[in-house]
Structure formats: structure tokens, C-alpha cells
Design an enzyme around this catalytic site. Sequence first.
Site, short mmCIF file in Angstrom:
data_model
loop_
_atom_site.label_atom_id
_atom_site.label_comp_id
_atom_site.label_asym_id
_atom_site.label_seq_id
_atom_site.Cartn_x
_atom_site.Cartn_y
_atom_site.Cartn_z
N GLY A 147 -15.10 14.30 -11.03
CA GLY A 147 -14.86 15.34 -10.09
C GLY A 147 -15.05 15.31 -8.81
O GLY A 147 -15.15 16.11 -7.97
N SER A 148 -15.20 13.86 -8.27
CA SER A 148 -15.38 13.65 -6.88
C SER A 148 -14.31 14.25 -5.93
O SER A 148 -14.48 14.51 -4.94
CB SER A 148 -15.73 12.26 -6.60
OG SER A 148 -14.68 11.36 -6.87
N MET A 154 -7.02 13.82 -17.28
CA MET A 154 -6.42 12.52 -18.06
C MET A 154 -5.59 13.08 -18.95
O MET A 154 -5.40 12.07 -20.14
CB MET A 154 -7.64 11.94 -18.45
CG MET A 154 -8.63 11.41 -17.29
SD MET A 154 -7.71 10.51 -16.14
CE MET A 154 -7.49 8.95 -16.89
N ASN A 193 -0.23 15.80 -8.40
CA ASN A 193 -1.11 14.77 -9.13
C ASN A 193 -1.67 13.62 -8.02
O ASN A 193 -0.80 13.39 -7.54
CB ASN A 193 -0.68 14.12 -10.49
CG ASN A 193 -1.73 13.05 -10.95
OD1 ASN A 193 -2.95 13.62 -11.25
ND2 ASN A 193 -1.16 12.15 -11.28
N HIS A 227 -2.79 9.79 -7.92
CA HIS A 227 -2.84 8.38 -8.79
C HIS A 227 -3.40 7.38 -7.66
O HIS A 227 -2.68 7.23 -6.65
CB HIS A 227 -1.45 8.14 -9.12
CG HIS A 227 -1.29 7.05 -9.78
ND1 HIS A 227 -1.84 6.95 -11.03
CD2 HIS A 227 -1.00 5.60 -9.67
CE1 HIS A 227 -2.02 5.60 -11.84
NE2 HIS A 227 -1.25 4.82 -10.76
C1 GRF Z 1 -9.19 9.45 -9.23
O1 GRF Z 1 -9.14 7.95 -9.12
C2 GRF Z 1 -7.70 9.76 -9.68
O2 GRF Z 1 -6.87 9.25 -8.69
C3 GRF Z 1 -7.78 9.30 -11.04
O3 GRF Z 1 -8.94 9.62 -11.66
C4 GRF Z 1 -9.81 9.42 -10.62
C5 GRF Z 1 -10.65 10.78 -10.80
O4 GRF Z 1 -11.84 10.75 -10.21
N1 GRF Z 1 -6.52 9.96 -11.47
P1 GRF Z 1 -12.59 11.81 -9.89
O5 GRF Z 1 -12.98 12.84 -10.94
O6 GRF Z 1 -12.01 12.86 -8.97
O7 GRF Z 1 -14.13 11.40 -9.25
#
Ligand code: GRF
Length: 183
Positions: free
Chosen positions: A12-13, A83, A100, A102
Site C-alpha cells: 500500500g505505499s 493483484m 491501474n 503498472h
Molecule cells: C506497485 O509496483 C504497482 O505498480 C504494482 O504493485 C506494486 C504495489 O506496491 N501493481 P504498493 O502496494 O503500492 O506498495
Amino acid sequence: MKKIAVFASGNGSNFQVIAEQFPVEFVFSDHRDAFVLERANQLRVKSYAFELKEFENKADYEAALVELLQEHQIDLVCLAGYMKIVGSTLLSAYEGRIINIHPAYLPEFPGAHGIEDAWQAGVEQSGVTIHWVDSGVDTGKIIQQVRVPRLAEDTLESFEARIHEAEYRLYLEVLDSLGVDRK
Ligand code: GRF
């Protein structure tokens, strides 16, 4: 005023960076023990969590999501490390209102391992993409993307960190460009 919700499955960053700058109506996680839920508590953002396995099928699971989105009158769903592939129930209710992020320069390296795949391929640069969600995996119309170089001294970890920094900047820019008001 456009209302946004964020969907995340784990760390969730990206959610945190978004929620520090934009009013987030709620965050949803498809894992009840995801760290993103702790971040939400700290940031005092409402959160919901339920899991696909708690439902008969994906259509029922997504119907519960659609209900949540409608209850909160959400205009834009921001996937950030969510995911799961968005299925037809959610898509038919919200297509054109789901974006989304990516961690690669689409159409290069789609799928769940965009950073590692680019690294393994030995590219000189990768990137980050934000796109509309359609029924494919990372195939929707691109909104904005940015290149991120792979430096000679990079390790996978430093490369990954630079990609994430680019993600945070890009998400804020795209939300601005879509007319979402900051806090
Ligand atoms: C990110 O790199 C996003 O692009 C990918 O999953 C990661 C999620 O990171 N789909 P976070 O949970 O936001 O830290």
C-alpha cells in the site's frame, strides 16, 4: 468533486502517497491482513477488506465491490497494487472509471512481475504506466507513462526503488490530470 477509492492487495505505499495528497473515500483490500489496512488506519481513511474465497464465485465478490462503490458514489477507482484481474461484473458497472498503475512501460512487460521481468531482460530502461482498465491484463488505453533508466550500478533493489519513486510521482500527476481535487 470527484470521489476516489483505492484498491490494494498488500503493502500500500502507492495508496499512502495518494491518500496524503487526495481525499480518499475508502481503500479496499482483498486480503484481510494486508499492510495497506494499517496505513489506512494511521491516515484515518476508511477501509474495507474481504476475500474472494469468502464468496461463492468472482461475480458475487465483485457484486459486493460494486455495491460498496455505489454506496460511496465513487467516480474513479484507483488500482494500486490490486493483484486481481478485474472481472466482468466490476468492469460492466465501472468500465471507463477504473485506472491501474503498472511498474513497467507498457506494452513492455505486462503481468504480475513487471519490474523483475524488465530486470531479467537486461533492459537499459523500463518505466511506469497508468492506464484505463479493460478486460485484458495491463492492456487498457494508456493515460500517462514515464521512462525510468536502469543504471550501471543498479541492483534489483535500487532499480525497484527508483521505479516506485516514479510510480508515486506519476499517480499524483495523473489524478491531477483527471480533475481529482487535492485535499
Ligand atoms: C506497485 O509496483 C504497482 O505498480 C504494482 O504493485 C506494486 C504495489 O506496491 N501493481 P504498493 O502496494 O503500492 O506498495
